[in-house]
Design a protein around this motif. Structure first.
Motif, PDB file in Angstrom:
ATOM      1  N   ASN A 157       0.828  -1.209   0.000  1.00 10.13           N
ATOM      2  CA  ASN A 157       0.000   0.000   0.000  1.00 10.13           C
ATOM      3  C   ASN A 157       0.859   1.254   0.000  1.00 10.13           C
ATOM      4  O   ASN A 157       0.554   2.229  -0.690  1.00 10.13           O
ATOM      5  N   GLU A 159       3.907   1.504  -1.162  1.00 11.64           N
ATOM      6  CA  GLU A 159       4.496   1.635  -2.494  1.00 11.64           C
ATOM      7  C   GLU A 159       3.487   2.214  -3.479  1.00 11.64           C
ATOM      8  O   GLU A 159       3.839   3.058  -4.318  1.00 11.64           O
ATOM      9  N   MET A 160       2.216   1.769  -3.351  1.00  8.40           N
ATOM     10  CA  MET A 160       1.185   2.300  -4.235  1.00  8.40           C
ATOM     11  C   MET A 160       0.964   3.785  -3.978  1.00  8.40           C
ATOM     12  O   MET A 160       0.848   4.583  -4.916  1.00  8.40           O
ATOM     13  N   VAL A 161       0.924   4.159  -2.684  1.00  3.01           N
ATOM     14  CA  VAL A 161       0.763   5.580  -2.342  1.00  3.01           C
ATOM     15  C   VAL A 161       1.933   6.387  -2.882  1.00  3.01           C
ATOM     16  O   VAL A 161       1.752   7.482  -3.436  1.00  3.01           O
ATOM     17  N   TYR A 162       3.147   5.835  -2.734  1.00  5.57           N
ATOM     18  CA  TYR A 162       4.330   6.541  -3.230  1.00  5.57           C
ATOM     19  C   TYR A 162       4.253   6.738  -4.741  1.00  5.57           C
ATOM     20  O   TYR A 162       4.530   7.829  -5.250  1.00  5.57           O
ATOM     21  N   LYS A 163       3.861   5.675  -5.451  1.00  3.20           N
ATOM     22  CA  LYS A 163       3.741   5.791  -6.907  1.00  3.20           C
ATOM     23  C   LYS A 163       2.662   6.802  -7.282  1.00  3.20           C
ATOM     24  O   LYS A 163       2.831   7.601  -8.215  1.00  3.20           O
ATOM     25  N   ASN A 164       1.531   6.755  -6.533  1.00  4.82           N
ATOM     26  CA  ASN A 164       0.448   7.707  -6.822  1.00  4.82           C
ATOM     27  C   ASN A 164       0.912   9.136  -6.560  1.00  4.82           C
ATOM     28  O   ASN A 164       0.583  10.054  -7.325  1.00  4.82           O
ATOM     29  N   GLN A 165       1.645   9.315  -5.450  1.00  6.73           N
ATOM     30  CA  GLN A 165       2.118  10.660  -5.135  1.00  6.73           C
ATOM     31  C   GLN A 165       3.120  11.139  -6.180  1.00  6.73           C
ATOM     32  O   GLN A 165       3.116  12.314  -6.543  1.00  6.73           O
ATOM     33  N   ALA A 167       3.095  10.159  -9.269  1.00  2.26           N
ATOM     34  CA  ALA A 167       2.270  10.488 -10.433  1.00  2.26           C
ATOM     35  C   ALA A 167       1.556  11.817 -10.226  1.00  2.26           C
ATOM     36  O   ALA A 167       1.389  12.606 -11.168  1.00  2.26           O
ATOM     37  N   ASN A 168       1.134  12.078  -8.971  1.00  2.00           N
ATOM     38  CA  ASN A 168       0.466  13.347  -8.683  1.00  2.00           C
ATOM     39  C   ASN A 168       1.407  14.527  -8.888  1.00  2.00           C
ATOM     40  O   ASN A 168       0.980  15.605  -9.322  1.00  2.00           O
ATOM     41  N   TRP A 170       3.798  14.715 -11.100  1.00  6.78           N
ATOM     42  CA  TRP A 170       3.853  14.973 -12.538  1.00  6.78           C
ATOM     43  C   TRP A 170       2.541  15.564 -13.036  1.00  6.78           C
ATOM     44  O   TRP A 170       2.537  16.412 -13.936  1.00  6.78           O
ATOM     45  N   GLU A 171       1.425  15.127 -12.425  1.00  7.35           N
ATOM     46  CA  GLU A 171       0.136  15.685 -12.822  1.00  7.35           C
ATOM     47  C   GLU A 171       0.051  17.162 -12.444  1.00  7.35           C
ATOM     48  O   GLU A 171      -0.457  17.981 -13.213  1.00  7.35           O
TER      49      GLU A 171
END
Length: 451
Positions: A157, A159-165, A167-168, A170-171
């Motif tokens: 979880n 790691e997923m949050v880190y990847k999402n953050q 991605a955020n 870059w967004e």
């Protein structure tokens, strides 16, 4: 390696759990554990009625113990096996109780600490639940395995949050760059509008300056002529005054009439008109309209004409000639496609980017607009559109504003932030945004601008 481990286990089995040395006169308790006869008697010294096993705490009924002859012979054989350095080191590293210097065989669940059998009879642990090390280790091994599962999920979880953050980030950068470009574009557009306005004002001021200057020059010329006439009359009168009485009265009437009929030219008065500049009247209204009512649309491939290609993002449509394709829901009267979203009330604004030099039509139509017919779009059959192009520059941004209750569809040039035209009607039922591209030998792309 396996032999050494097996040998170490054999020597451990031939050792007394109390003194950790080879068994001497081994005896076996009722629960099946083996001890040196002297060690177990010493351990039970002073006890009455209850004699706990130093390993499992099983209560033996009495001090009577059975001598284990076979184990005695096996211990003698094990003693004859030479012990390697690693085995001696392993035996030396067996942890012992810090208080009683005995083997740690028990575990206190309350204090979560290792104990020896002697600790059982001490005052600090008499009322606490003590369990054998093997049982405690098995229990906590299961607990640790649950920890492993939970921590693995937590790690995934995280790691997923880190990847999402990431991605955020870059967004955010993408959006900020987009907004930065929009601000830059709007500033350049404002500058362009102001430059046009400035040129118009400069031209008006120049015209007014020239007109006033001409009037002033003409009025100055008339005043100069009047000055000459006054100077001539003044000289004539002064000369007349120096003549004799008879000569003075001769032709006095003409001098009198000239004096009486002198009229100065009208003085030219003027009031300069101050010019002021202003932004296009729709500029600020459009920005407010976009902020409040902009919607995110996607194209509906089920309604697309066979000559139109809907791109994967469902935001763009490309005109191409395609043969042998038939869509049962297509708008066959002209190359058109509808939005997937419709409206039954309210105000809504969407932007369309046009690339190409052909004509295109934008607007709204009823959800019940007839398909599979050759009927041309018109208000009579529930389609309100406006045709634009060909664009002289081949590209443009058009804004479409729907006011359902007011019954208006307005179109705006977003390159100049100006009003283009509008359509009024009475709307009923669900309205769908409508996009149409006229047939052209050139490709034409219509893109719905993302919110």
């Amino acid at each position: 390696m396996a032999f050494a481990a097996s040998l170490a286990e054999l020597q451990a089995e031939a050792s007394c759990p109390i003194c950790m040395d080879h068994l001497r006169d081994p005896v076996t308790t009722e629960c099946g554990h083996n001890f040196c006869l002297s060690c177990i008697h010493q351990r039970w010294e002073g006890l009455q009625d209850t004699f706990p096993c130093p390993v499992c705490l099983h209560h033996c009924p009495d001090r009577s113990l059975k001598r284990n002859t076979q184990l005695c012979h096996m211990t003698e054989i094990v003693q004859q096996i030479p012990t390697s350095g690693s085995q001696r080191k392993l035996q030396e590293e067996i942890p012992l109780c810090g208080k009683h210097n005995e083997v740690l065989t028990l575990f206190c669940e309350k204090n979560m600490e290792l104990l020896c059998a002697q600790c059982k009879v001490s005052s600090n642990h008499q009322d606490q639940r003590l369990i054998p090390i093997e049982e405690a280790a098995a229990s906590y091994r299961r607990i640790l395995k649950r920890y492993i599962g939970a921590l693995t999920n937590n790690l995934e979880n995280a790691e997923m949050v880190y990847k999402n953050q990431a991605a955020n980030i870059w967004e955010v950068k993408r959006k900020m760059e987009k907004w930065r470009k929009e601000v830059d574009y709007e500033c350049k557009n404002i500058k362009f509008c102001l430059e046009i306005e400035q040129d118009e004002i400069d031209n008006d001021l120049l015209i007014e300056e020239n007109d006033v200057e001409e009037e002033l020059i003409e009025n100055g010329r008339q005043t100069l002529d009047h000055m000459f006439r006054l100077s001539d009359l003044l000289s004539e009168i002064e000369e007349k005054c120096l003549q004799t009485d008879l000569d003075l009265l001769t032709d006095i009437e003409s001098i009198h009439n000239s004096y009486e009929n002198i009229e100065p030219p009208a003085i030219f008065s003027y009031e300069l008109k101050k010019e002021s500049f202003f932004l296009p009247p729709y500029y600020f209204g459009l920005h407010k309209m976009i902020r409040m009512f902009q919607v995110d649309l996607t194209l509906d491939p089920e309604t697309a004409h066979p000559t139109l290609i809907i791109l994967r993002n469902r935001k763009s449509v490309l005109y191409r000639t395609i043969f042998g394709f038939h869509n049962p829901h297509e708008l066959t009267s002209c190359p058109a496609v509808l939005s997937s979203e419709g409206f039954v009330a309210g105000r809504h604004f969407w932007e369309v980017n046009i690339e190409g030099t052909a004509e295109w039509s934008l607007g709204v139509c009823k959800e019940s607009f007839p398909r599979n017919t050759l009927i041309s779009p018109s208000p009579s059959n529930g389609c309100w559109t406006q045709t634009f192009g060909p664009s002289p520059i081949g590209q443009g941004k058009i804004g479409v504003f729907l006011d359902y209750e007011l019954g208006e569809v307005s179109f705006y040039n977003l390159n100049k932030f100006s009003f283009l035209c509008g359509i009024t009607a009475t709307f009923t039922g669900k309205l769908m945004p409508y996009f149409s591209i006229a047939s052209s030998s050139e490709s034409l792309t219509t893109s719905i601008i993302r919110v």
